[in-house]
Design a protein around this motif. Sequence first.
Motif, short mmCIF file in Angstrom:
data_model
loop_
_atom_site.label_atom_id
_atom_site.label_comp_id
_atom_site.label_asym_id
_atom_site.label_seq_id
_atom_site.Cartn_x
_atom_site.Cartn_y
_atom_site.Cartn_z
N CYS A 60 -15.52 -67.97 -55.06
CA CYS A 60 -16.00 -69.31 -55.42
C CYS A 60 -17.52 -69.43 -55.24
O CYS A 60 -18.05 -70.52 -55.01
CB CYS A 60 -15.28 -70.38 -54.60
N LYS A 68 -13.84 -75.43 -54.97
CA LYS A 68 -14.24 -75.75 -56.35
C LYS A 68 -15.53 -76.59 -56.36
O LYS A 68 -16.44 -76.34 -57.15
CB LYS A 68 -13.13 -76.50 -57.07
N PHE A 105 -18.45 -74.42 -55.54
CA PHE A 105 -18.82 -73.56 -56.66
C PHE A 105 -19.64 -74.33 -57.69
O PHE A 105 -20.71 -73.86 -58.12
CB PHE A 105 -17.55 -73.00 -57.32
N PRO A 157 -7.97 -71.85 -55.76
CA PRO A 157 -9.05 -72.31 -54.89
C PRO A 157 -8.84 -73.77 -54.48
O PRO A 157 -8.33 -74.58 -55.26
CB PRO A 157 -10.30 -72.16 -55.77
#
Length: 281
Positions: free
Chosen positions: A196, A9, A12, A4
């Motif tokens: 994510c 990230k 998320f 990712p």
Amino acid sequence: EAEPSQTDKARFFAQVEQLNTSYPGGLSAYVSSARTLLADSKAGVNPLDGWVPSVPVGETLDFCSDVFFSHEETGVAELDGCGFVLVAGGLGERLGFSGIKVALPTQLSSEQTYLELYIRSILALQKRAAHISGRVVTLPLAIMVSDDTAARTDALLKENTYFGMMPDQVTLLKQEKVACLKDNEARLALHPNDPCSLLTKPHGHGDVHFLLHDSGVLDRWRKCGLRWVYFFQDTNALAFKVLPACLGVSKRLQLQVNSVGIARAPGEAVGGIMRLEHSDG
């Protein structure tokens, strides 16, 4: 599988942080509670085991009876200390309506929406309270909305100049969603189309109490001298017909919580209200 990106990230963990802060006790409390409930359900544990039901304290009132009017008179004197909470997080899809429920018409001749009916009712009670108390009275309204209804509820209010209320008389409280669980171990489910992102869902009407407290609304109302909070649903046109009498019962019996219900016929598929007392006291 590709690693990712930093952006994904960050997105998320921003979602994780939001889910963590919007639930009392955070995600750890949410998962811990879910695991306990799921384990008990799997083991066949009865959550009501040991609790003895009985008829709760209250009054049975026939609409427009002398007893009804007597309680209503008591309740009218309490109107100046009442705040209102509308739970309005749902859409009207099950009713064949694509908009928000509070935009549904209460009847066809005028097509007055539920939201207008509710606000006009509160303003009428406000006028009555001011007449009785001999002072200016402002009765506040808090509306719990969701991702599905927030923007449209706000637009409906503004397009109709709040149906006669002052803008600062109305508070919108947005209900956040909670993480979905993928198994009996209460592990969080990822979105099937976005690795994510966690899959989320609405959490239910019970969130309104946390939102009222966490937003500071209840504290603000208390400092303004409010003594009562009246909760009502998004499509109950009769809710205000019984409010003064309900307040009267609450005042006379010194109740901290009071619910309005109808008589249940044996076998009827509706819930019942009861008092529960544990066998160990």
